[in-house]
Design a protein around this motif. Sequence first.
Motif, short mmCIF file in Angstrom:
data_model
loop_
_atom_site.label_atom_id
_atom_site.label_comp_id
_atom_site.label_asym_id
_atom_site.label_seq_id
_atom_site.Cartn_x
_atom_site.Cartn_y
_atom_site.Cartn_z
N GLU A 102 0.76 -1.11 -0.02
CA GLU A 102 0.15 0.23 0.13
C GLU A 102 0.70 1.32 0.05
O GLU A 102 0.66 2.24 -0.74
N GLU A 103 1.82 1.10 0.55
CA GLU A 103 2.86 2.58 0.96
C GLU A 103 3.60 2.50 -0.54
O GLU A 103 3.60 3.71 -0.91
N ARG A 106 1.10 4.03 -2.80
CA ARG A 106 0.79 5.60 -2.51
C ARG A 106 1.95 6.42 -3.16
O ARG A 106 2.00 7.40 -3.77
#
Length: 165
Positions: A102-103, A106
């Motif tokens: 997810e990071e 992002r």
Amino acid sequence: MKRALPGTETVKAAIDTVLAEAAARGRRPTVTAIERLLDIPHATFHRHYADLIDVHFRPRIPALARPATPTEPSGSDVRTEANLSRLRKENTDLRRTLALYEEAIRQLALENERPAQRRHRSSTAPPQQARATRAVLNATPSRRRLAWIRSLGVALSRLPVIKGS
């Protein structure tokens, strides 16, 4: 067109039937079985016959027999516990991996939103940071991802390989 609801005596007879069938099969009687027997939706049954459930059905449900002393866990219980433990650990690992991805997504999305700002800013950055930024911007997409992950300090061996990528 509305169907007529069964009378109280019909519902009591259905309750008696469900109780008898459950006792014969060694199972616990349920309100759902009564609803199915009468072909009445759950909400309608509870709206119109809640008093019969409380007075005529629930008091006649036999209590479940529980063992008086705790028993030794059987082989299947031990296997089940081991399997649950393994699944919990795997779930924890997957959650950590998901957080890393997810990071990464992002960060890549932020990079793709402002590519011109990144290039302009890299010329005014300190030399070491400028080199790292240029390496990320000039890299192929997979190298860019790897360079970014290395900058996080995450060991590549900790990241699982996603099939199909």
